[in-house]
Design an enzyme around this catalytic site. Structure first.
Site, PDB file in Angstrom:
ATOM      1  N   HIS A 156       0.694  -1.014  -0.058  1.00  0.00           N
ATOM      2  CA  HIS A 156      -0.112   0.069   0.551  1.00  0.00           C
ATOM      3  C   HIS A 156       0.675   1.429   0.019  1.00  0.00           C
ATOM      4  CE1 HIS A 156      -3.783  -2.709   0.977  1.00  0.00           C
ATOM      5  NE2 HIS A 156      -2.465  -3.374   2.153  1.00  0.00           N
ATOM      6  N   SER A 277      15.435  21.390 -15.627  1.00  0.00           N
ATOM      7  CA  SER A 277      13.916  22.362 -15.689  1.00  0.00           C
ATOM      8  C   SER A 277      14.565  23.480 -16.726  1.00  0.00           C
ATOM      9  CB  SER A 277      13.130  22.774 -14.740  1.00  0.00           C
ATOM     10  OG  SER A 277      12.403  23.869 -14.386  1.00  0.00           O
ATOM     11  N   LYS A 283      16.313  21.862 -10.707  1.00  0.00           N
ATOM     12  CA  LYS A 283      15.354  20.463 -11.008  1.00  0.00           C
ATOM     13  C   LYS A 283      17.070  19.406 -12.043  1.00  0.00           C
ATOM     14  CE  LYS A 283      10.999  19.469 -10.733  1.00  0.00           C
ATOM     15  NZ  LYS A 283       9.891  20.075 -11.684  1.00  0.00           N
ATOM     16  N   ASN A 285      15.098  15.765 -13.678  1.00  0.00           N
ATOM     17  CA  ASN A 285      13.394  15.668 -14.058  1.00  0.00           C
ATOM     18  C   ASN A 285      13.594  13.824 -14.585  1.00  0.00           C
ATOM     19  OD1 ASN A 285      12.119  17.152 -13.099  1.00  0.00           O
ATOM     20  ND2 ASN A 285      11.995  18.338 -14.814  1.00  0.00           N
ATOM     21  N   GLU A 290       9.814   8.482 -16.733  1.00  0.00           N
ATOM     22  CA  GLU A 290       7.997   8.918 -17.335  1.00  0.00           C
ATOM     23  C   GLU A 290       7.701   9.047 -18.684  1.00  0.00           C
ATOM     24  OE1 GLU A 290       7.761  13.146 -15.262  1.00  0.00           O
ATOM     25  OE2 GLU A 290       9.984  12.992 -15.715  1.00  0.00           O
TER      26      GLU A 290
END
Ligand code: ARG
Length: 460
Positions: A156, A277, A283, A285, A290
């Protein structure tokens, strides 16, 4: 434009219709399969005396010339052609005239396209399997390095029990092994030759389907000509395998994204597989992960598109089936790209064991082991479970952890507690004691590593 199939109709079609009908913009991808298939067909026609040996040789030679010219860039595809099959045949006729017109004897584009697609997917599946193996070996390398790196295991997305990072990565290795097996299994069904089914009913010529199948490396031939030209199950299977594989890559990507976040910081992804970014200088990323997660939806879409295209089709061939290729090509190419990024991203990923350990120290993930401690001293599990829960609540109230709670407090809950409890609930002990097969202890993880190694070496 005038058509090679002009006969019943004058063959002059509208430009909009031509563009709508044409598939050369995507099926030209199968030029090699198409030409190789035609060479085998010409050889069969010659061997069976349907055309002369000299004609067969001329066809084969000219087809080889066309193949060379395409590969050398001397022969660009004519985007005005209806499809790759028509393009090759037209070119052949332009080069050798009437003999070229004999190639399409005892054949139809219906069995031809099915053949091309099977040959194409046979090669692509083999390539995909190699690429999955590369991801698998990257996972294995990391698992070996992190066979004893303690991290929290989750259920969970709540810290549950201590595990090792190696153990966690090996779970993905097991998924990829199943993916490889699925592609291998599908390949058996891909490798069945439809050529010679002709339009749908077979042919009146004395052909030899097995001759062609053998030349083209097929294990067998389709046993029903109507099925042979209508069957796209093999495409659905490949897409389904791709979808399943992407689901696995996507779950792994999701974890990489989480782990690379400041909140977790369990891993550091190499700069080569992250981006900055344009506005926020701090940043880093995880775009590649993704994108893999994002492209999973696209591959699912390809599978759904094909299933939906096929669901209402009466036998045998229908032009709807031309739509199969864009889904298949898109999915296969997307998966290639994802695998090619995933392998080096994993290889260059750096685990951060201190951060993992710190996270494992919070969250009371040794509470199960605390309960087991009491059980081993004779208390029924449910009672032990309750006391452990109360002790966790006590720790939360006192802002401490089980490992640091004084023995007097433990003993105020049960006389069964002794000083050895601290050793029993140490994270290392929790991991080391999980010796059941498949479990998280280092010795058990080593067995899993050995299995994956053996799989990659072709030993299991
Ligand atoms: N371009 C067609 C396809 O991809 C080839 C088969 C055409 N057959 C036909 N009877 N029109 O399906």
């Amino acid at each position: 434009m005038a058509k090679m199939w002009a006969g019943r109709t004058a063959g002059d079609t509208d430009q909009i219709e031509d563009d709508f009908n044409s598939s050369i913009s995507f099926d030209s991808k199968m030029y090699r399969q198409d030409i190789t298939g035609s060479m085998a067909h010409a050889a069969m026609l010659g061997a069976k005396g349907i055309i002369s040996d000299a004609e067969a040789s001329l066809l084969i030679e000219s087809l080889a010339g066309i193949l060379d010219d395409i590969e050398n860039g001397k022969l660009p595809f004519d985007m005005g052609a209806e499809d790759i099959h028509m393009f090759v045949e037209q070119e052949l006729i332009a080069r050798i005239g009437d003999v070229g017109k004999k190639l399409h004897t005892a054949r139809s584009r219906n069995d031809q396209v099915a053949l091309d697609l099977r040959m194409f997917l046979r090669d692509e599946s083999d390539l995909l399997v190699e690429e999955i193996k590369d991801v698998l070996s990257a996972l294995l390398e990391q698992a070996k390095q992190n066979r004893a790196t303690i991290m929290p295991g989750y259920t969970h997305l709540q810290r549950a029990q201590p595990i090792t990072f190696g153990h966690h990565l090996l779970a993905y290795a097991m998924m990829l092994i199943r993916d490889i097996e699925r592609f291998g299994d599908t390949r058996k069904r891909i490798n069945c030759s439809p050529i010679g089914c002709c339009a749908l009913a077979g042919t009146t010529y004395d052909t030899d389907r097995r001759f062609e199948a053998e030349r083209l490396g097929f294990d067998r031939i389709s046993l029903n000509s109507i099925d042979g030209v209508s069957d796209r199950d093999f495409c659905v299977e490949v897409l389904s395998n791709c979808a399943m594989l992407m689901m696995h890559l996507s779950r792994l990507s999701e974890e990489l994204i989480l782990w690379a976040s400041w909140e977790f910081k369990f891993v550091e992804l190499s700069d080569a597989y992250t981006t900055g970014s344009s506005i926020m200088p701090q940043k880093k990323n995880p775009d590649m992960a993704e994108l893999i997660r994002g492209k999973t939806g696209r591959v699912y879409g390809d599978l759904m598109a094909l299933l939906t295209t096929l669901k209402g089709l009466p036998l045998a061939y229908n032009k709807d089936m031309q739509e199969d290729k864009e889904s298949v090509f898109d999915a296969v190419e997307t998966v290639h790209n994802c695998l090619k990024v995933m392998a080096p991203m994993l290889r260059t990923m750096r685990a951060l064991p201190d951060r993992m350990k710190k996270a494992a120290q919070g969250g009371f993930i040794n509470a199960t082991d605390l309960a087991d401690y009491l059980v081993k001293k004779g208390m029924p599990f449910r009672s032990a479970y309750k006391i452990s829960g109360q002790l966790v609540a006590e720790c939360i109230a006192k802002n401490t952890v089980l490992d640091e709670l004084p023995l007097e407090i433990y003993r105020s809950y049960s006389e069964l507690f002794d000083a050895d409890l601290y050793h029993e609930i140490a994270l290392e002990t929790c991991v080391e004691k999980r010796i059941s097969e498949g479990g998280t202890s280092v010795q058990s993880v080593d067995r899993q590593i050995a299995y994956v190694d053996a799989f990659l070496n072709g030993e299991v």
